[in-house]
Design a protein around this motif. Structure first.
Motif, PDB file in Angstrom:
ATOM      1  N   LEU A  32     -22.727 -21.937   3.458  1.00 15.52           N
ATOM      2  CA  LEU A  32     -21.734 -22.618   2.627  1.00 15.52           C
ATOM      3  C   LEU A  32     -21.058 -23.756   3.388  1.00 15.52           C
ATOM      4  N   TYR A  50     -23.316 -22.385  -5.110  1.00 13.77           N
ATOM      5  CA  TYR A  50     -24.279 -21.687  -4.256  1.00 13.77           C
ATOM      6  C   TYR A  50     -23.834 -20.237  -4.065  1.00 13.77           C
ATOM      7  N   PRO A  51     -23.904 -19.427  -5.128  1.00 16.75           N
ATOM      8  CA  PRO A  51     -23.328 -18.074  -5.096  1.00 16.75           C
ATOM      9  C   PRO A  51     -24.012 -17.097  -4.148  1.00 16.75           C
ATOM     10  N   ASN A  52     -25.240 -17.361  -3.760  1.00 14.01           N
ATOM     11  CA  ASN A  52     -25.962 -16.422  -2.892  1.00 14.01           C
ATOM     12  C   ASN A  52     -25.945 -16.817  -1.421  1.00 14.01           C
ATOM     13  N   VAL A  98     -14.523 -17.227  -7.686  1.00 17.77           N
ATOM     14  CA  VAL A  98     -15.659 -17.404  -6.772  1.00 17.77           C
ATOM     15  C   VAL A  98     -16.533 -16.153  -6.820  1.00 17.77           C
ATOM     16  N   PRO A  99     -17.857 -16.332  -6.700  1.00 15.50           N
ATOM     17  CA  PRO A  99     -18.751 -15.181  -6.814  1.00 15.50           C
ATOM     18  C   PRO A  99     -18.705 -14.218  -5.626  1.00 15.50           C
ATOM     19  N   ASN A 100     -18.380 -14.733  -4.432  1.00 12.36           N
ATOM     20  CA  ASN A 100     -18.354 -13.891  -3.233  1.00 12.36           C
ATOM     21  C   ASN A 100     -17.066 -14.189  -2.458  1.00 12.36           C
ATOM     22  N   TYR A 121     -16.273 -16.864   0.647  1.00 11.19           N
ATOM     23  CA  TYR A 121     -15.304 -17.935   0.362  1.00 11.19           C
ATOM     24  C   TYR A 121     -14.211 -17.969   1.424  1.00 11.19           C
ATOM     25  N   CYS A 176     -18.790 -22.699  -3.338  1.00  8.76           N
ATOM     26  CA  CYS A 176     -19.175 -21.294  -3.512  1.00  8.76           C
ATOM     27  C   CYS A 176     -19.725 -21.026  -4.911  1.00  8.76           C
ATOM     28  N   GLN A 177     -19.155 -21.661  -5.912  1.00 14.39           N
ATOM     29  CA  GLN A 177     -19.644 -21.480  -7.270  1.00 14.39           C
ATOM     30  C   GLN A 177     -21.052 -22.051  -7.446  1.00 14.39           C
TER      31      GLN A 177
END
Length: 123
Positions: free
Chosen positions: A111, A103-105, A57-59, A63, A100-101
């Motif tokens: 989310l 919508y990474p920002n 996951v980016p964040n 998450y 999350c992937q």
């Protein structure tokens, strides 16, 4: 197990090592599974999957907050249980991770809203 009013899921896995190294930083090394009994392998698998999801996951902070909210929401509605045929922890975790992937920002509140938007339209 309940400790001081908090539910604790305590796992145990027996490693095939004479001594656990102090620098054992990750359970992702497949060599740790060598000569491990089935019960220990299943026990350690949950931690390995959780670590893998966090790495994808980016964040991770967003998450974790989103997943915590979704789990509480599902428990409050009585739809959190593998045993009863509903989604369990890993299923919710994968669904949240995918959100999350995509919508990474987004922050956690965004989310959560996007999670429900996505999965109410999923076919």
């Amino acid at each position: 197990l309940v400790f001081d009013g908090v539910d604790i899921d305590l796992l145990f896995a027996q490693l095939s090592l004479p001594v656990v190294p102090r620098d054992l930083g990750s359970l992702m090394d497949d060599d740790l599974l060598k000569n491990m009994n089935d019960a220990s392998a299943r026990s350690i698998n949950g931690c390995r999957v959780a670590d893998m999801i966090l790495s994808l996951v980016p964040n991770p902070a967003a998450y974790k907050d989103t997943l915590r909210f979704i789990k509480v929401w599902a428990k409050n509605r009585g739809i959190y249980s593998n045993v009863l045929g509903f989604f369990g922890g890993i299923t919710w975790a994968i669904l949240v991770a995918r959100t999350c992937q995509l919508y990474p920002n987004y922050c956690a509140s965004q989310l959560v809203a996007r999670f429900f938007w996505m999965y109410t339209r999923w076919k």
